[in-house]
Design an enzyme around this catalytic site. Structure first.
Site, mmCIF file in Angstrom:
data_model
loop_
_atom_site.group_PDB
_atom_site.id
_atom_site.type_symbol
_atom_site.label_atom_id
_atom_site.label_comp_id
_atom_site.label_asym_id
_atom_site.label_seq_id
_atom_site.Cartn_x
_atom_site.Cartn_y
_atom_site.Cartn_z
ATOM 1 N N THR A 248 -9.248 101.743 63.605
ATOM 2 C CA THR A 248 -9.156 100.426 62.498
ATOM 3 C C THR A 248 -8.092 101.069 61.658
ATOM 4 O OG1 THR A 248 -10.754 101.534 61.051
ATOM 5 C CG2 THR A 248 -11.595 100.289 62.862
ATOM 6 N N ASN B 249 -11.647 108.921 58.903
ATOM 7 C CA ASN B 249 -10.300 109.511 58.443
ATOM 8 C C ASN B 249 -9.827 108.423 57.286
ATOM 9 O OD1 ASN B 249 -7.819 110.750 58.798
ATOM 10 N ND2 ASN B 249 -7.114 108.767 59.018
ATOM 11 N N SER C 135 -12.651 115.944 55.857
ATOM 12 C CA SER C 135 -12.847 116.122 54.333
ATOM 13 C C SER C 135 -11.443 117.240 54.148
ATOM 14 C CB SER C 135 -14.075 117.112 54.294
ATOM 15 O OG SER C 135 -14.364 117.594 53.014
ATOM 16 N N LEU D 66 -2.833 111.719 60.041
ATOM 17 C CA LEU D 66 -3.941 112.262 60.859
ATOM 18 C C LEU D 66 -4.560 111.387 61.523
ATOM 19 C CD1 LEU D 66 -5.475 114.904 58.510
ATOM 20 C CD2 LEU D 66 -3.742 115.283 60.215
ATOM 21 N N THR E 190 1.980 114.679 56.851
ATOM 22 C CA THR E 190 1.477 113.329 56.834
ATOM 23 C C THR E 190 1.993 112.627 55.630
ATOM 24 O OG1 THR E 190 -0.573 113.320 55.792
ATOM 25 C CG2 THR E 190 -0.435 114.007 58.208
ATOM 26 N N TYR F 142 -10.039 112.928 43.407
ATOM 27 C CA TYR F 142 -9.799 113.257 44.889
ATOM 28 C C TYR F 142 -10.918 114.239 45.320
ATOM 29 C CZ TYR F 142 -8.171 114.815 49.526
ATOM 30 O OH TYR F 142 -8.025 115.211 50.730
ATOM 31 N N LYS G 136 -14.254 113.933 47.795
ATOM 32 C CA LYS G 136 -14.483 114.835 48.999
ATOM 33 C C LYS G 136 -15.811 115.776 48.758
ATOM 34 C CE LYS G 136 -10.974 113.331 51.595
ATOM 35 N NZ LYS G 136 -11.370 112.542 52.824
ATOM 36 N N ASP H 87 -10.837 97.142 56.053
ATOM 37 C CA ASP H 87 -10.703 97.789 54.740
ATOM 38 C C ASP H 87 -12.181 98.414 54.573
ATOM 39 O OD1 ASP H 87 -10.713 98.689 51.962
ATOM 40 O OD2 ASP H 87 -9.635 96.713 51.348
#
Length: 287
Positions: A32, A80, A131, A14, A180, A145, A149, A53
């Site tokens: 980045t 992201n 998100s 993404l 992705t 995970y 979020k 990072d």
């Protein structure tokens, strides 16, 4: 009027789609990535690629200062950078848990915190936190995970109220499934315990976690977000187009559901919560 973007985790998935879409729209992007060489093919004078990072707070602050020095301003900040960690809580190591939270939650927090003085000084800006519909509900094997979020959503909702007087907007982009690397090379897995084989079979369709060190299959497998695994995934360009529409909205919402079937997943998650609350005779769900 052209905008200036700051996008983390911009080298693939993404993040890369967002970067390409912004450049195609004539905007300027500071992107980045841990390895900036992976973006060499996008070379253009409107793109600046910086190594970062997001787990490193000091490096984050220095990189944000560098981005403002290079461009003079940032209109859209897109947090992201992140990845998926799969494993029952009992299967996960301390390092796996800390790395998941450090990347998905603290990474976005550090970037947001670093940018705030600059955004206040310019009197504008739009922070978009990438998100997931998994931040509305939950799924077995994805507890960390989901936790990362949910934490992102909690601090961002408060942040939106804090920043509104300064003309700065905050939006939580709750993504559904997109095709992705999220569920491919980016995903990390625990070491399986036999007791959770049934859970793996139910959620992943296999009794064991895949061996990510093995050679990839000869046929491409569809990628799915854990909260979106019943539907086919959309191309990341669909998400990028929706993001452009979002940042073009003069009054963007705090939460925006993005993805062809993400709305159904949010509806299901909220209905499950409603059913839980309805077991309490003193609770009345809002009309």
């Amino acid at each position: 009027m052209s905008r200036t973007w700051f996008i983390t985790g911009a080298n693939r998935g993404l993040g890369r789609a967002f970067t390409v879409a912004a450049l195609d729209a004539g905007d300027t992007v500071v992107a980045t990535a841990r390895d900036p060489h992976t973006m060499a093919d996008l070379a253009t004078e409107r793109l600046t690629v910086l190594p970062l990072d997001v787990r490193d707070r000091d490096r984050v602050f220095a990189t944000v200062v560098e981005a403002f020095d290079v461009t003079g301003r940032i209109d859209v900040l897109v947090n992201n950078a992140g990845y998926g960690l799969v494993g029952a809580l009992e299967e996960l190591t301390e390092n796996q848990i800390r790395d998941q939270i450090d990347t998905n939650f603290y990474g976005a927090l550090w970037v947001s915190q670093a940018a705030l003085p600059h955004l206040r000084a310019q009197g504008s800006g739009h922070i978009v936190q990438i998100s997931t519909v998994g931040a509305v509900g939950s799924l077995p094997l994805f507890s960390m995970y989901n936790a990362s979020k949910w934490a992102l959503e909690g601090f961002s909702a408060s942040l939106a109220d804090e920043l509104r007087p300064f003309g700065i907007k905050v939006t939580l982009a709750q993504m559904g499934g997109f095709d992705t690397d999220w569920a491919k090379s980016s995903m990390k897995f625990a070491t399986g315990i036999p007791a959770y084989s049934a859970a793996r079979e139910a959620i992943l369709g296999m009794p064991d976690y895949p061996d990510m060190s093995a050679e990839p299959p000869t046929t491409e497998q569809p990628a799915t977000d854990p909260a979106e695994n019943e539907w086919a995934d959309a191309a990341p360009e669909v998400a990028a187009a929706a993001l452009l529409d979002l940042v073009g909205d003069p009054n963007p919402p705090l939460r925006k559901v993005i993805g062809p079937s993400a709305h159904q997943m949010v509806t299901m998650a909220l209905d499950a919560r409603r059913q839980d609350y309805l077991t309490d005779p003193e609770f009345t769900w809002p009309a």
